[in-house]
Design a protein around this motif. Structure first.
Motif, PDB file in Angstrom:
ATOM      1  N   SER A  33      70.357  10.406  34.084  1.00  0.00           N
ATOM      2  CA  SER A  33      71.489  10.972  33.344  1.00  0.00           C
ATOM      3  C   SER A  33      72.620  11.360  34.307  1.00  0.00           C
ATOM      4  N   ASN A  34      72.270  11.905  35.495  1.00  0.00           N
ATOM      5  CA  ASN A  34      73.302  12.225  36.497  1.00  0.00           C
ATOM      6  C   ASN A  34      73.983  10.958  36.992  1.00  0.00           C
ATOM      7  N   ALA A  35      73.167   9.921  37.257  1.00  0.00           N
ATOM      8  CA  ALA A  35      73.735   8.658  37.757  1.00  0.00           C
ATOM      9  C   ALA A  35      74.766   8.130  36.750  1.00  0.00           C
ATOM     10  N   LYS A  54      76.340   9.934  34.364  1.00  0.00           N
ATOM     11  CA  LYS A  54      77.442  10.894  34.203  1.00  0.00           C
ATOM     12  C   LYS A  54      78.444  10.797  35.351  1.00  0.00           C
ATOM     13  N   TYR A  55      77.938  10.610  36.568  1.00  0.00           N
ATOM     14  CA  TYR A  55      78.833  10.654  37.728  1.00  0.00           C
ATOM     15  C   TYR A  55      79.227   9.278  38.250  1.00  0.00           C
ATOM     16  N   THR A  56      79.080   8.247  37.382  1.00  0.00           N
ATOM     17  CA  THR A  56      79.551   6.911  37.762  1.00  0.00           C
ATOM     18  C   THR A  56      80.671   6.509  36.799  1.00  0.00           C
ATOM     19  N   PHE A  58      74.609  25.085  40.823  1.00  0.00           N
ATOM     20  CA  PHE A  58      75.597  24.421  41.684  1.00  0.00           C
ATOM     21  C   PHE A  58      76.186  23.194  40.991  1.00  0.00           C
ATOM     22  N   ARG A  59      77.519  23.083  41.012  1.00  0.00           N
ATOM     23  CA  ARG A  59      78.210  21.873  40.548  1.00  0.00           C
ATOM     24  C   ARG A  59      79.289  21.533  41.567  1.00  0.00           C
ATOM     25  N   GLY A  60      79.342  20.299  42.010  1.00  0.00           N
ATOM     26  CA  GLY A  60      80.315  19.899  43.026  1.00  0.00           C
ATOM     27  C   GLY A  60      81.730  19.891  42.470  1.00  0.00           C
ATOM     28  N   GLY A  98      78.219  19.971  31.977  1.00  0.00           N
ATOM     29  CA  GLY A  98      77.165  20.129  32.993  1.00  0.00           C
ATOM     30  C   GLY A  98      76.880  21.604  33.195  1.00  0.00           C
ATOM     31  N   THR A  99      75.662  21.897  33.642  1.00  0.00           N
ATOM     32  CA  THR A  99      75.274  23.303  33.804  1.00  0.00           C
ATOM     33  C   THR A  99      74.923  23.636  35.251  1.00  0.00           C
ATOM     34  N   GLY A 100      74.701  22.598  36.060  1.00  0.00           N
ATOM     35  CA  GLY A 100      74.242  22.848  37.430  1.00  0.00           C
ATOM     36  C   GLY A 100      72.768  23.241  37.473  1.00  0.00           C
ATOM     37  N   GLY A 123      70.246  20.932  36.272  1.00  0.00           N
ATOM     38  CA  GLY A 123      69.395  19.738  36.224  1.00  0.00           C
ATOM     39  C   GLY A 123      68.574  19.517  37.488  1.00  0.00           C
ATOM     40  N   LEU A 124      69.233  19.520  38.648  1.00  0.00           N
ATOM     41  CA  LEU A 124      68.499  19.217  39.889  1.00  0.00           C
ATOM     42  C   LEU A 124      67.617  20.381  40.324  1.00  0.00           C
ATOM     43  N   TYR A 125      68.026  21.607  39.970  1.00  0.00           N
ATOM     44  CA  TYR A 125      67.185  22.777  40.247  1.00  0.00           C
ATOM     45  C   TYR A 125      65.866  22.623  39.487  1.00  0.00           C
TER      46      TYR A 125
HETATM   47  P1  ADP Z   1      75.033  19.108  36.545  1.00  0.00           P
HETATM   48  O1  ADP Z   1      74.902  17.627  36.486  1.00  0.00           O
HETATM   49  O2  ADP Z   1      74.796  19.773  35.239  1.00  0.00           O
HETATM   50  O3  ADP Z   1      76.310  19.542  37.185  1.00  0.00           O
HETATM   51  P2  ADP Z   1      72.786  19.013  38.408  1.00  0.00           P
HETATM   52  O4  ADP Z   1      71.930  20.135  38.871  1.00  0.00           O
HETATM   53  O5  ADP Z   1      72.122  17.891  37.715  1.00  0.00           O
HETATM   54  O6  ADP Z   1      73.884  19.697  37.492  1.00  0.00           O
HETATM   55  O7  ADP Z   1      73.575  18.457  39.654  1.00  0.00           O
HETATM   56  C1  ADP Z   1      74.172  19.376  40.562  1.00  0.00           C
HETATM   57  C2  ADP Z   1      75.362  18.743  41.232  1.00  0.00           C
HETATM   58  O8  ADP Z   1      74.910  17.717  42.134  1.00  0.00           O
HETATM   59  C3  ADP Z   1      76.329  18.036  40.291  1.00  0.00           C
HETATM   60  O9  ADP Z   1      77.222  18.933  39.695  1.00  0.00           O
HETATM   61  C4  ADP Z   1      77.000  17.084  41.267  1.00  0.00           C
HETATM   62  O10 ADP Z   1      77.971  17.781  42.042  1.00  0.00           O
HETATM   63  C5  ADP Z   1      75.867  16.667  42.190  1.00  0.00           C
HETATM   64  N1  ADP Z   1      75.229  15.401  41.732  1.00  0.00           N
HETATM   65  C6  ADP Z   1      74.005  15.265  41.193  1.00  0.00           C
HETATM   66  N2  ADP Z   1      73.735  13.973  40.947  1.00  0.00           N
HETATM   67  C7  ADP Z   1      74.807  13.267  41.350  1.00  0.00           C
HETATM   68  C8  ADP Z   1      75.126  11.863  41.377  1.00  0.00           C
HETATM   69  N3  ADP Z   1      74.289  10.923  40.943  1.00  0.00           N
HETATM   70  N4  ADP Z   1      76.348  11.522  41.879  1.00  0.00           N
HETATM   71  C9  ADP Z   1      77.201  12.465  42.354  1.00  0.00           C
HETATM   72  N5  ADP Z   1      76.966  13.789  42.351  1.00  0.00           N
HETATM   73  C10 ADP Z   1      75.772  14.191  41.862  1.00  0.00           C
END
Ligand code: ADP
Length: 373
Positions: free
Chosen positions: A265-267, A269-271, A312-314, A324-326, A328-330
């Motif tokens: 889902s991140n891949a 969302k961020y592509t 954390f969100r970049g 996004g909530t920051g 997912g990866l946590y």
């Molecule tokens: P969210 O997606 O809700 O912001 P995540 O915990 O899933 O939260 O991801 C944390 C942060 O890591 C994202 O906000 C983004 O900055 C970075 N990130 C994660 N996956 C990717 C990805 N595939 N490409 C670029 N940045 C990513």
């Protein structure tokens, strides 16, 4: 000479008064871990008088436990690690009081060094029972609220799908478009609720995994199918390279889908539109590796240490993608731990990222018998 002695006695008395006045629990030990000093707050937290504590071996007098109530072996006790490494160690653990109660404490232990040699340790600790209770109430509340939200949400989802599939008459293109937005928002809300529920489970130590043989190729196919709508909408291509021989691993398929689903889902969302995503499976040294790659925004060098941190969100992604909530990866990190695996990534800003997940191929001890859902 007499003055020097008086000064020394004065300094010593002052040090003792200062030590006894510390508002947190304070204990010092010699280099063998025997208690040399214990202040009144520590006595009142642990229930031992000064006479009972002095000269006792600290790890024996005061046994330590982790969050789930398991005794912490001597080798892992902060006091041992502080001695062995010479480092200051801060942790939250539980101590057993003289009355036999377990109380949560936040502690810091520092080696006392003389001429680079550890001659003992000083530990400062605080009873955090109240914080602990509040934390538990907060988790219970999130858990209850999430469960309550799920029921109405599933009604919205079911009827939206029925409408969209034409069970209640043909819709015009504008109605169809609106309905698609409703369905996408419902899916996002469902994902958020499931993330919140899983995080409260991880943080309260109540995640339970049911490990059994699962065909990993099939799990990935299902995850990809779940995301097909967004992939098509963004005009992305998604390629799956399965592992040979349809390998089975011993794991929990629900937890695994949650982990890989988050990475895919991140891949997506961020592509940006038109990009490529791939999910590749391989095996190496009795380990299964899942690699989820994208040609998306990438992660700037300066954020790389933070991506698995809660909330954390970049900045680079917030500019492009507001949802996004920051969390997912946590969550991914916590769940991967539960499965006895590892997760890491490689990324170049502006070019793309690959998230790797490694899982043991050999059967692992089955910890518990219920499942995350
Ligand atoms: P969210 O997606 O809700 O912001 P995540 O915990 O899933 O939260 O991801 C944390 C942060 O890591 C994202 O906000 C983004 O900055 C970075 N990130 C994660 N996956 C990717 C990805 N595939 N490409 C670029 N940045 C990513």
């Amino acid at each position: 000479m007499a003055n020097k002695k008086q000064d020394y006695e004065g300094d010593k008395a002052l040090a003792e008064v200062l030590f006894d006045s510390i508002g947190d629990g304070a204990i010092t030990t010699d280099e063998f871990g025997k208690i040399t000093r214990i202040n009144p707050t520590a006595q009142s937290i642990l229930g031992y008088s000064e006479d009972e504590a002095l000269g006792q071996w600290f790890p024996k007098l005061c046994t330590a436990y982790d969050d789930s109530g398991g005794a912490i072996p001597l080798i892992d006790r902060p006091v041992t690690r502080a001695f062995v490494t010479g480092n200051i160690i801060s942790e939250k653990i539980h101590y057993k009081t003289k009355a036999g109660n377990l109380i949560p404490v936040s502690m810091t232990i520092s080696p006392i060094m003389v001429d680079d040699q550890p001659v003992g340790c000083i530990e400062i600790f605080r009873d955090i029972s109240r914080e602990y209770e509040i934390d538990k109430m907060k988790s219970d509340f999130i858990s209850l609220a999430s469960h309550q939200l799920r029921t109405p949400l599933s009604a919205i989802k079911t009827y939206s799908h029925m409408l969209s599939d034409g069970f209640m008459g043909q819709l015009n293109p504008r109605q169809n478009k609106s309905l698609k937005t409703i369905i996408a928002a419902t899916n996002r809300m469902n994902e958020t609720i499931s993330t919140l529920l899983n995080i409260t489970r991880i943080e309260s130590g109540s995640v339970v995994v049911a490990k059994k043989p699962i065909a990993i190729n099939q799990v990935i196919e299902e995850v990809i199918a779940d995301h097909q709508l967004t992939v098509t909408d963004k005009n992305l291509s998604i390629k799956f390279s399965p592992v040979k021989d349809n390998i089975k691993i011993i794991s929990d398929s629900v937890v695994l889908k949650e982990i890989i689903g988050n990475l895919v889902s991140n891949a997506i969302k961020y592509t940006p539109n038109g990009g490529q995503i791939s999910v590749k499976l391989s095996t190496k040294d009795k380990t299964l590796i899942v690699a989820v790659s994208d040609t998306g925004l990438g992660i700037p060098e300066s954020y790389k240490d933070n991506v698995f941190t809660k909330f954390f969100r970049g900045e680079n992604v917030i500019r492009q993608e507001t949802s996004g909530t920051g969390l997912g990866l946590y969550l991914v990190k916590g769940l991967v731990n539960e499965l006895g695996g590892d997760v890491w990534f490689e990324s170049t800003e502006g070019k793309g990222s690959t998230f790797y997940l490694s899982l043991p191929l050999l059967p692992q001890a089955i910890r518990t018998n219920k499942s995350v859902n």
